[in-house]
Design an enzyme around this catalytic site. Structure first.
Site, PDB file in Angstrom:
ATOM      1  N   SER A  13     -12.373 -14.647  -6.461  1.00  0.00           N
ATOM      2  CA  SER A  13     -13.597 -15.126  -7.132  1.00  0.00           C
ATOM      3  C   SER A  13     -13.813 -14.425  -8.476  1.00  0.00           C
ATOM      4  O   SER A  13     -14.346 -15.038  -9.412  1.00  0.00           O
ATOM      5  CB  SER A  13     -14.827 -14.968  -6.229  1.00  0.00           C
ATOM      6  OG  SER A  13     -15.234 -13.635  -6.145  1.00  0.00           O
ATOM      7  N   ARG A  65       6.358   1.614  -4.022  1.00  0.00           N
ATOM      8  CA  ARG A  65       5.356   1.320  -5.047  1.00  0.00           C
ATOM      9  C   ARG A  65       6.008   1.155  -6.424  1.00  0.00           C
ATOM     10  O   ARG A  65       5.730   0.226  -7.170  1.00  0.00           O
ATOM     11  CB  ARG A  65       4.308   2.441  -5.078  1.00  0.00           C
ATOM     12  CG  ARG A  65       3.096   2.138  -5.933  1.00  0.00           C
ATOM     13  CD  ARG A  65       2.057   3.217  -5.819  1.00  0.00           C
ATOM     14  NE  ARG A  65       1.683   3.506  -4.450  1.00  0.00           N
ATOM     15  CZ  ARG A  65       0.890   2.744  -3.695  1.00  0.00           C
ATOM     16  NH1 ARG A  65       0.385   1.641  -4.177  1.00  0.00           N
ATOM     17  NH2 ARG A  65       0.604   3.090  -2.461  1.00  0.00           N
ATOM     18  N   MET A  90      -5.637  -5.099  -4.041  1.00  0.00           N
ATOM     19  CA  MET A  90      -5.842  -4.020  -3.083  1.00  0.00           C
ATOM     20  C   MET A  90      -4.604  -3.134  -2.993  1.00  0.00           C
ATOM     21  O   MET A  90      -4.000  -2.969  -1.933  1.00  0.00           O
ATOM     22  CB  MET A  90      -6.207  -4.609  -1.710  1.00  0.00           C
ATOM     23  CG  MET A  90      -7.471  -5.437  -1.750  1.00  0.00           C
ATOM     24  SD  MET A  90      -8.795  -4.693  -2.739  1.00  0.00           S
ATOM     25  CE  MET A  90     -10.102  -4.683  -1.551  1.00  0.00           C
ATOM     26  N   ASN A 107     -10.463  -2.553 -13.760  1.00  0.00           N
ATOM     27  CA  ASN A 107     -10.648  -2.833 -12.330  1.00  0.00           C
ATOM     28  C   ASN A 107     -12.126  -3.061 -12.076  1.00  0.00           C
ATOM     29  O   ASN A 107     -12.977  -2.498 -12.773  1.00  0.00           O
ATOM     30  CB  ASN A 107     -10.170  -1.648 -11.489  1.00  0.00           C
ATOM     31  CG  ASN A 107     -10.328  -1.901  -9.992  1.00  0.00           C
ATOM     32  OD1 ASN A 107     -10.001  -2.984  -9.504  1.00  0.00           O
ATOM     33  ND2 ASN A 107     -10.836  -0.915  -9.260  1.00  0.00           N
ATOM     34  N   HIS A 109     -15.017  -2.758  -9.019  1.00  0.00           N
ATOM     35  CA  HIS A 109     -15.231  -2.127  -7.712  1.00  0.00           C
ATOM     36  C   HIS A 109     -16.674  -2.404  -7.272  1.00  0.00           C
ATOM     37  O   HIS A 109     -17.604  -2.256  -8.069  1.00  0.00           O
ATOM     38  CB  HIS A 109     -14.979  -0.622  -7.810  1.00  0.00           C
ATOM     39  CG  HIS A 109     -15.088   0.046  -6.475  1.00  0.00           C
ATOM     40  ND1 HIS A 109     -14.109  -0.079  -5.503  1.00  0.00           N
ATOM     41  CD2 HIS A 109     -16.066   0.798  -5.934  1.00  0.00           C
ATOM     42  CE1 HIS A 109     -14.497   0.586  -4.429  1.00  0.00           C
ATOM     43  NE2 HIS A 109     -15.667   1.133  -4.664  1.00  0.00           N
ATOM     44  N   ASP A 145     -10.118   4.342  -8.208  1.00  0.00           N
ATOM     45  CA  ASP A 145     -11.494   3.978  -8.585  1.00  0.00           C
ATOM     46  C   ASP A 145     -12.139   5.069  -9.450  1.00  0.00           C
ATOM     47  O   ASP A 145     -13.257   5.521  -9.189  1.00  0.00           O
ATOM     48  CB  ASP A 145     -12.345   3.728  -7.321  1.00  0.00           C
ATOM     49  CG  ASP A 145     -11.805   2.574  -6.493  1.00  0.00           C
ATOM     50  OD1 ASP A 145     -11.230   1.642  -7.067  1.00  0.00           O
ATOM     51  OD2 ASP A 145     -11.969   2.610  -5.257  1.00  0.00           O
TER      52      ASP A 145
END
Ligand code: GAR
Length: 202
Positions: A13, A65, A90, A107, A109, A145
Site C-alpha cells: 500500500s 544477505r 521486511m 524506509n 516504519h 530502523d
C-alpha cells in the site's frame, strides 16, 4: 527525471501511495523504474504489474544477505535508480547495499522512532499503552530502523482502539508521510546536522 526503485515484501500500500502521488503530480519529475520483491507471493508485485510497471521477484530465501543484496543492487542500477524506497521490505540491508546509495535509501516504519523499532511496531505500541503513536520516514543506515528522520506523523491512540484500528489509522498517515519525504529528498534543499534534517532557507 528521477528514477525510483521500490522494494517490498507484501501488500504494497505504501508503494501504491507513492505511485498514485507520482501519477497525480504530487511527486513531480519522478517515475518508478522498477519494483522488486524478495517474496514471490507479495501482492504488491501483482499490483505493480497491473499498473504497467516493471516488477521483479528476487527471492531471498536460502541465500546469504550479501548474495541477495548484490543481485538487488545490480537490478536497481540496471534500471538507473537514483532513489530507493523501502515500502514494507521486511529485510535488513547489508552495509554494502547501504553504501551503494548514500543518503538515497528511505524506509517507512509504523511508529514514532526511536520507540518500537522492529516487527509489529503498532502492536508493540498498543501493548505498551502509549497515548500517541505514528509513523516515521527515515534514511536507511547500517542499523535497524535507525537513520536520520525525514518526516514523522503523530497518531493519537483512542480509547476505542485495538491494535488493528490503530494500525489502520497509522497507515493512512504513512501514505501521506512517504510522499512528503520523497519530495524533501528529491528537492535536496536540506542538510543533515548530526542526526537532524534541517531545511535550508530559500
Ligand atoms: C507498513 O505499515 C510499513 O510501515 C511496515 O510494513 C507495512 C507495509 O505495508 N514496515 C515495517 O514495519 C518496517 N520495519 P504495505 O506493504 O501496505 O506498504
Amino acid at each position: 527525471m528521477h528514477s525510483l526503485g521500490i522494494l517490498l515484501s507484501g501488500r504494497g500500500s505504501n508503494f501504491v501511495a507513492i505511485a498514485d502521488s507520482i501519477d497525480a503530480g504530487r511527486i513531480p519529475d519522478a517515475r518508478i523504474a522498477v519494483v522488486i520483491s524478495n517474496k514471490a507471493d507479495a501482492p504488491g508485485i501483482a499490483t505493480a504489474r497491473a499498473r504497467g510497471l516493471t516488477a521483479l521477484v528476487i527471492p531471498s530465501k536460502g541465500r546469504s544477505r550479501e548474495e541477495h543484496d548484490r543481485e538487488v543492487v545490480a537490478v536497481l542500477k540496471q534500471h538507473g535508480v537514483d532513489l530507493v524506497c523501502l515500502a514494507g521490505y521486511m529485510r535488513l540491508l547489508s552495509p554494502w547495499f547501504v553504501q551503494q546509495f548514500p543518503r538515497r535509501i528511505l524506509n517507512i516504519h509504523p511508529s514514532l522512532l526511536p520507540a518500537f523499532p522492529g516487527l509489529e511496531a503498532q502492536e508493540q505500541a498498543f501493548a505498551y499503552g502509549v497515548k500517541v503513536s505514528g509513523c516515521t520516514v527515515h534514511f536507511v543506515d547500517e542499523e535497524l530502523d535507525h537513520g536520520a528522520i525525514i518526516v514523522q506523523k503523530a497518531v493519537p491512540v483512542l480509547e476505542t482502539d485495538d491494535e488493528h484500528t490503530l494500525a489502520a489509522r497509522i497507515l493512512v498517515q504513512e501514505h501521506v508521510a512517504y510522499t512528503e519525504a520523497v519530495n524533501i529528498v528529491l528537492r535536496g534543499k536540506f542538510e543533515i546536522v548530526g542526526r537532524r534534517l534541517q531545511m535550508k532557507r530559500a
